[in-house]
Design a protein around this motif. Structure first.
Motif, PDB file in Angstrom:
ATOM      1  N   ALA A   3      10.075  55.700  53.621  1.00  0.00           N
ATOM      2  CA  ALA A   3       9.763  54.814  52.494  1.00  0.00           C
ATOM      3  C   ALA A   3      10.481  53.472  52.573  1.00  0.00           C
ATOM      4  CB  ALA A   3      10.080  55.506  51.171  1.00  0.00           C
ATOM      5  N   PHE A   4      11.473  53.350  53.444  1.00  0.00           N
ATOM      6  CA  PHE A   4      12.150  52.066  53.608  1.00  0.00           C
ATOM      7  C   PHE A   4      11.290  51.076  54.392  1.00  0.00           C
ATOM      8  CE2 PHE A   4      16.033  54.760  53.089  1.00  0.00           C
ATOM      9  CZ  PHE A   4      16.441  54.201  51.894  1.00  0.00           C
ATOM     10  N   LEU A   5      10.258  51.553  55.069  1.00  0.00           N
ATOM     11  CA  LEU A   5       9.386  50.680  55.847  1.00  0.00           C
ATOM     12  C   LEU A   5       8.205  50.247  54.995  1.00  0.00           C
ATOM     13  CD1 LEU A   5       9.344  52.726  59.178  1.00  0.00           C
ATOM     14  CD2 LEU A   5      10.774  50.747  58.610  1.00  0.00           C
ATOM     15  N   SER A   6       7.898  48.959  55.009  1.00  0.00           N
ATOM     16  CA  SER A   6       6.828  48.435  54.155  1.00  0.00           C
ATOM     17  C   SER A   6       5.454  49.007  54.502  1.00  0.00           C
ATOM     18  CB  SER A   6       6.789  46.909  54.225  1.00  0.00           C
ATOM     19  OG  SER A   6       6.477  46.491  55.538  1.00  0.00           O
ATOM     20  N   VAL A   7       5.262  49.453  55.718  1.00  0.00           N
ATOM     21  CA  VAL A   7       3.961  49.989  56.122  1.00  0.00           C
ATOM     22  C   VAL A   7       3.806  51.472  55.777  1.00  0.00           C
ATOM     23  CG1 VAL A   7       3.651  48.314  57.971  1.00  0.00           C
ATOM     24  CG2 VAL A   7       4.785  50.498  58.459  1.00  0.00           C
ATOM     25  N   CYS A   8       4.847  52.094  55.294  1.00  0.00           N
ATOM     26  CA  CYS A   8       4.806  53.525  54.999  1.00  0.00           C
ATOM     27  C   CYS A   8       4.040  53.790  53.709  1.00  0.00           C
ATOM     28  CB  CYS A   8       6.223  54.075  54.891  1.00  0.00           C
ATOM     29  SG  CYS A   8       6.251  55.849  54.572  1.00  0.00           S
ATOM     30  N   PRO A   9       3.049  54.678  53.749  1.00  0.00           N
ATOM     31  CA  PRO A   9       2.283  54.982  52.537  1.00  0.00           C
ATOM     32  C   PRO A   9       3.131  55.616  51.429  1.00  0.00           C
ATOM     33  CG  PRO A   9       1.507  56.305  54.392  1.00  0.00           C
ATOM     34  CD  PRO A   9       2.563  55.398  54.910  1.00  0.00           C
ATOM     35  N   SER A  10       4.227  56.246  51.789  1.00  0.00           N
ATOM     36  CA  SER A  10       5.065  56.849  50.755  1.00  0.00           C
ATOM     37  C   SER A  10       5.758  55.779  49.921  1.00  0.00           C
ATOM     38  CB  SER A  10       6.090  57.811  51.366  1.00  0.00           C
ATOM     39  OG  SER A  10       6.939  57.145  52.253  1.00  0.00           O
ATOM     40  N   GLN A  11       5.923  54.566  50.449  1.00  0.00           N
ATOM     41  CA  GLN A  11       6.522  53.482  49.672  1.00  0.00           C
ATOM     42  C   GLN A  11       5.615  53.115  48.499  1.00  0.00           C
ATOM     43  OE1 GLN A  11       6.982  49.109  50.769  1.00  0.00           O
ATOM     44  NE2 GLN A  11       9.006  49.933  51.331  1.00  0.00           N
ATOM     45  N   ARG A  12       4.328  53.081  48.739  1.00  0.00           N
ATOM     46  CA  ARG A  12       3.361  52.775  47.675  1.00  0.00           C
ATOM     47  C   ARG A  12       3.377  53.880  46.611  1.00  0.00           C
ATOM     48  NH1 ARG A  12      -1.025  51.898  50.663  1.00  0.00           N
ATOM     49  NH2 ARG A  12      -1.777  53.998  50.449  1.00  0.00           N
ATOM     50  N   LEU A  13       3.452  55.126  47.061  1.00  0.00           N
ATOM     51  CA  LEU A  13       3.512  56.242  46.119  1.00  0.00           C
ATOM     52  C   LEU A  13       4.799  56.185  45.300  1.00  0.00           C
ATOM     53  CD1 LEU A  13       2.436  58.854  44.921  1.00  0.00           C
ATOM     54  CD2 LEU A  13       3.464  60.071  46.849  1.00  0.00           C
ATOM     55  N   LEU A  14       5.900  55.858  45.937  1.00  0.00           N
ATOM     56  CA  LEU A  14       7.164  55.737  45.229  1.00  0.00           C
ATOM     57  C   LEU A  14       7.076  54.661  44.149  1.00  0.00           C
ATOM     58  CD1 LEU A  14      10.091  56.626  44.961  1.00  0.00           C
ATOM     59  CD2 LEU A  14      10.680  54.964  46.723  1.00  0.00           C
ATOM     60  N   ALA A  15       6.448  53.544  44.471  1.00  0.00           N
ATOM     61  CA  ALA A  15       6.282  52.472  43.486  1.00  0.00           C
ATOM     62  C   ALA A  15       5.442  52.952  42.299  1.00  0.00           C
ATOM     63  CB  ALA A  15       5.649  51.245  44.130  1.00  0.00           C
ATOM     64  N   GLN A  16       4.426  53.751  42.566  1.00  0.00           N
ATOM     65  CA  GLN A  16       3.568  54.257  41.493  1.00  0.00           C
ATOM     66  C   GLN A  16       4.332  55.191  40.562  1.00  0.00           C
ATOM     67  OE1 GLN A  16       0.093  54.918  44.526  1.00  0.00           O
ATOM     68  NE2 GLN A  16      -0.537  55.656  42.519  1.00  0.00           N
ATOM     69  N   VAL A  17       5.028  56.171  41.129  1.00  0.00           N
ATOM     70  CA  VAL A  17       5.666  57.188  40.283  1.00  0.00           C
ATOM     71  C   VAL A  17       6.963  56.693  39.655  1.00  0.00           C
ATOM     72  CG1 VAL A  17       4.620  59.119  41.511  1.00  0.00           C
ATOM     73  CG2 VAL A  17       6.905  58.343  42.169  1.00  0.00           C
ATOM     74  N   ALA A  18       7.486  55.560  40.105  1.00  0.00           N
ATOM     75  CA  ALA A  18       8.728  55.025  39.548  1.00  0.00           C
ATOM     76  C   ALA A  18       8.483  54.055  38.402  1.00  0.00           C
ATOM     77  CB  ALA A  18       9.545  54.343  40.642  1.00  0.00           C
ATOM     78  N   GLY A  19       7.246  53.805  38.045  1.00  0.00           N
ATOM     79  CA  GLY A  19       6.945  52.897  36.951  1.00  0.00           C
ATOM     80  C   GLY A  19       7.460  53.417  35.624  1.00  0.00           C
ATOM     81  N   LYS A  20       7.806  52.504  34.736  1.00  0.00           N
ATOM     82  CA  LYS A  20       8.384  52.856  33.440  1.00  0.00           C
ATOM     83  C   LYS A  20       7.534  53.860  32.671  1.00  0.00           C
ATOM     84  CE  LYS A  20       8.414  50.372  29.244  1.00  0.00           C
ATOM     85  NZ  LYS A  20       8.644  49.129  28.526  1.00  0.00           N
ATOM     86  N   TRP A  21       6.272  53.558  32.480  1.00  0.00           N
ATOM     87  CA  TRP A  21       5.447  54.438  31.655  1.00  0.00           C
ATOM     88  C   TRP A  21       5.122  55.744  32.366  1.00  0.00           C
ATOM     89  CZ3 TRP A  21       6.234  53.615  26.968  1.00  0.00           C
ATOM     90  CH2 TRP A  21       6.345  52.329  26.460  1.00  0.00           C
ATOM     91  N   VAL A  22       5.002  55.708  33.693  1.00  0.00           N
ATOM     92  CA  VAL A  22       4.766  56.953  34.437  1.00  0.00           C
ATOM     93  C   VAL A  22       5.954  57.886  34.249  1.00  0.00           C
ATOM     94  CG1 VAL A  22       4.557  57.952  36.748  1.00  0.00           C
ATOM     95  CG2 VAL A  22       3.195  55.959  36.131  1.00  0.00           C
ATOM     96  N   THR A  23       7.160  57.340  34.391  1.00  0.00           N
ATOM     97  CA  THR A  23       8.368  58.148  34.228  1.00  0.00           C
ATOM     98  C   THR A  23       8.444  58.734  32.827  1.00  0.00           C
ATOM     99  OG1 THR A  23       9.538  56.793  35.847  1.00  0.00           O
ATOM    100  CG2 THR A  23      10.897  58.093  34.356  1.00  0.00           C
ATOM    101  N   LEU A  24       8.155  57.920  31.817  1.00  0.00           N
ATOM    102  CA  LEU A  24       8.238  58.408  30.438  1.00  0.00           C
ATOM    103  C   LEU A  24       7.134  59.406  30.108  1.00  0.00           C
ATOM    104  CD1 LEU A  24       9.360  55.120  28.661  1.00  0.00           C
ATOM    105  CD2 LEU A  24      10.736  57.157  29.145  1.00  0.00           C
ATOM    106  N   VAL A  25       5.913  59.152  30.576  1.00  0.00           N
ATOM    107  CA  VAL A  25       4.819  60.102  30.331  1.00  0.00           C
ATOM    108  C   VAL A  25       5.120  61.436  31.010  1.00  0.00           C
ATOM    109  CG1 VAL A  25       2.398  60.626  30.861  1.00  0.00           C
ATOM    110  CG2 VAL A  25       2.999  58.401  29.909  1.00  0.00           C
ATOM    111  N   MET A  26       5.554  61.367  32.271  1.00  0.00           N
ATOM    112  CA  MET A  26       5.843  62.602  33.006  1.00  0.00           C
ATOM    113  C   MET A  26       6.986  63.390  32.361  1.00  0.00           C
ATOM    114  SD  MET A  26       3.808  63.042  35.613  1.00  0.00           S
ATOM    115  CE  MET A  26       4.757  64.196  36.590  1.00  0.00           C
ATOM    116  N   SER A  27       8.018  62.709  31.884  1.00  0.00           N
ATOM    117  CA  SER A  27       9.144  63.431  31.283  1.00  0.00           C
ATOM    118  C   SER A  27       8.793  63.954  29.896  1.00  0.00           C
ATOM    119  CB  SER A  27      10.400  62.567  31.248  1.00  0.00           C
ATOM    120  OG  SER A  27      10.216  61.418  30.476  1.00  0.00           O
ATOM    121  N   ALA A  28       7.935  63.235  29.184  1.00  0.00           N
ATOM    122  CA  ALA A  28       7.567  63.660  27.831  1.00  0.00           C
ATOM    123  C   ALA A  28       6.480  64.723  27.823  1.00  0.00           C
ATOM    124  CB  ALA A  28       7.082  62.459  27.021  1.00  0.00           C
TER     125      ALA A  28
END
Length: 140
Positions: free
Chosen positions: A19-44
């Motif tokens: 995920a440290f490499l910009s071309v890695c698809p997991s970096q995009r997924l990390l950006a998606q799941v780390a969003g404020k509302w995603v984190t709050l929706v998932m935890s709630a």
């Protein structure tokens, strides 16, 4: 020399994810799941405002009440994104009006504990971070 099967090639590529490499698809997924509302929706989701219960299905309106400050548009977009990613399921029941519930999938449950811990950490350490920010700003 033996040639690798498609499954072996895919497994080999997956092992090289970084995920440290910009071309890695997991970096995009990390950006998606780390969003404020995603984190709050998932935890709630299913845990209520205190995030102390076990995950259970929740209605859209219940999520909206728990997540103070989220706009209906942002909540809808976040839920749609989580459904697309396979982290939640949406179930519509034919009632008047239609009842729609959201529930974590197995994949979503595997992330639920992590995001809940992140939320709890931010609540527990907010005062410390604020003090450090004030100290930093005063020194500038």
């Amino acid at each position: 020399m033996a040639t690798a099967t498609a499954a072996e090639k895919k497994a080999d590529e997956k092992a090289r994810y970084n995920a440290f490499l910009s071309v890695c698809p997991s970096q995009r997924l990390l950006a998606q799941v780390a969003g404020k509302w995603v984190t709050l929706v998932m935890s709630a989701l299913g845990s209520g405002p205190e995030c102390d219960g076990d995950p259970r299905p929740m209605r859209y309106s219940e999520l909206g009440r728990v997540l103070a400050g989220v706009s209906p548009k942002m909540l809808s977009q976040t839920l749609r994104s989580l459904e697309r990613d396979g982290l939640i399921t949406r179930t519509a029941t034919a009632t008047v009006p239609v009842t729609v519930t959201y529930e974590l999938t197995e994949l979503g449950l595997s992330l639920h504990t992590t995001v809940r811990q992140l939320k709890e950490w931010s609540e527990a350490h907010r005062d410390e971070v604020t003090a450090h920010q004030d100290q930093f700003d005063a020194a500038r």
